[in-house]
Write a protein that holds these residues in place. Sequence first.
Motif, PDB file in Angstrom:
ATOM      1  N   TRP A  90       0.646  -1.382  -0.026  1.00 21.46           N
ATOM      2  CA  TRP A  90      -0.004  -0.042   0.145  1.00 21.46           C
ATOM      3  C   TRP A  90       1.110   1.520  -0.171  1.00 21.46           C
ATOM      4  O   TRP A  90       0.552   1.868  -0.474  1.00 21.46           O
ATOM      5  N   LEU A  91       1.949   1.132   1.102  1.00 21.61           N
ATOM      6  CA  LEU A  91       2.404   2.314   0.869  1.00 21.61           C
ATOM      7  C   LEU A  91       3.723   2.851  -0.514  1.00 21.61           C
ATOM      8  O   LEU A  91       3.807   3.559  -0.799  1.00 21.61           O
ATOM      9  N   TRP A  92       4.252   1.563  -1.790  1.00 21.32           N
ATOM     10  CA  TRP A  92       4.591   1.405  -2.022  1.00 21.32           C
ATOM     11  C   TRP A  92       3.679   2.065  -3.448  1.00 21.32           C
ATOM     12  O   TRP A  92       4.023   2.707  -4.682  1.00 21.32           O
ATOM     13  N   LEU A  93       2.159   1.925  -3.456  1.00 18.39           N
ATOM     14  CA  LEU A  93       1.902   2.246  -4.675  1.00 18.39           C
ATOM     15  C   LEU A  93       1.314   3.483  -4.782  1.00 18.39           C
ATOM     16  O   LEU A  93       0.863   3.963  -4.989  1.00 18.39           O
ATOM     17  N   ARG A  94       0.455   3.638  -3.252  1.00 20.04           N
ATOM     18  CA  ARG A  94       0.133   5.358  -2.767  1.00 20.04           C
ATOM     19  C   ARG A  94       1.642   6.140  -1.514  1.00 20.04           C
ATOM     20  O   ARG A  94       1.213   5.929  -0.626  1.00 20.04           O
ATOM     21  N   PRO A  95       2.191   5.968  -2.146  1.00 20.51           N
ATOM     22  CA  PRO A  95       2.994   7.117  -1.509  1.00 20.51           C
ATOM     23  C   PRO A  95       2.764   8.006  -0.673  1.00 20.51           C
ATOM     24  O   PRO A  95       1.444   8.881  -1.391  1.00 20.51           O
ATOM     25  N   THR A  96       3.272   8.133   0.225  1.00 22.65           N
ATOM     26  CA  THR A  96       2.612   9.917   0.823  1.00 22.65           C
ATOM     27  C   THR A  96       2.708  11.115  -0.043  1.00 22.65           C
ATOM     28  O   THR A  96       4.334  11.405  -0.333  1.00 22.65           O
ATOM     29  N   PRO A  97       1.382  11.794  -0.708  1.00 27.49           N
ATOM     30  CA  PRO A  97       1.765  12.966  -1.245  1.00 27.49           C
ATOM     31  C   PRO A  97       3.160  13.855  -0.482  1.00 27.49           C
ATOM     32  O   PRO A  97       2.946  14.458   0.761  1.00 27.49           O
ATOM     33  N   PRO A  98       3.551  14.872  -1.512  1.00 24.57           N
ATOM     34  CA  PRO A  98       4.171  16.010  -1.162  1.00 24.57           C
ATOM     35  C   PRO A  98       3.230  17.048  -0.898  1.00 24.57           C
ATOM     36  O   PRO A  98       2.013  17.347  -1.316  1.00 24.57           O
ATOM     37  N   PRO A  99       3.382  17.745   0.060  1.00 29.88           N
ATOM     38  CA  PRO A  99       3.001  18.469   0.670  1.00 29.88           C
ATOM     39  C   PRO A  99       2.557  20.221   0.186  1.00 29.88           C
ATOM     40  O   PRO A  99       3.376  20.367  -0.533  1.00 29.88           O
ATOM     41  N   VAL A 100       1.376  20.548   0.111  1.00 36.30           N
ATOM     42  CA  VAL A 100       1.129  21.133  -1.066  1.00 36.30           C
ATOM     43  C   VAL A 100       0.749  22.760  -0.417  1.00 36.30           C
ATOM     44  O   VAL A 100       0.566  22.882   0.614  1.00 36.30           O
ATOM     45  N   PRO A 101       1.210  23.874  -1.089  1.00 38.09           N
ATOM     46  CA  PRO A 101       1.521  24.844  -0.605  1.00 38.09           C
ATOM     47  C   PRO A 101       0.759  25.795   0.139  1.00 38.09           C
ATOM     48  O   PRO A 101      -0.578  25.265  -1.213  1.00 38.09           O
ATOM     49  N   SER A 102       0.453  26.309   0.498  1.00 35.23           N
ATOM     50  CA  SER A 102      -0.939  27.041   1.135  1.00 35.23           C
ATOM     51  C   SER A 102      -1.231  28.085   0.380  1.00 35.23           C
ATOM     52  O   SER A 102      -0.102  28.916  -0.440  1.00 35.23           O
TER      53      SER A 102
END
Length: 110
Positions: A90-102
């Motif tokens: 699951w981690l490999w298929l859907r990695p943590t997305p980078p933070p979106v700038p505010s």
Amino acid sequence: MTDDSGHSGFHYSEQDVQREVTELQGRSATAARIFDLRRIIGGLFVLYGIIVTITGITDSQAEIDKAQGININLWTGIGMLLLGVFFLVWLWLRPTPPPVPSVEGEKEAE
């Protein structure tokens, strides 16, 4: 060195501040990926699953008879391994997305 308003004499340009914010956001994203709970939970389940599976493989018949003829360590270890692998895939298929700038940061930069 301070002026009459009590502020220090150091002045940072908008570019310096923006560069520092970008650097801190990059560090934050890296820390979020490293400490993703899926990685921690998956890794622990795989590790413990291996240990319990090996225990189940090496169990004596007396141990199996205690559990009414079911090799509970083997089946529990296999289940833990499958769950751990699920979390890691699951981690490999859907990695943590980078933070979106505010949005506020973009408005201030304009």
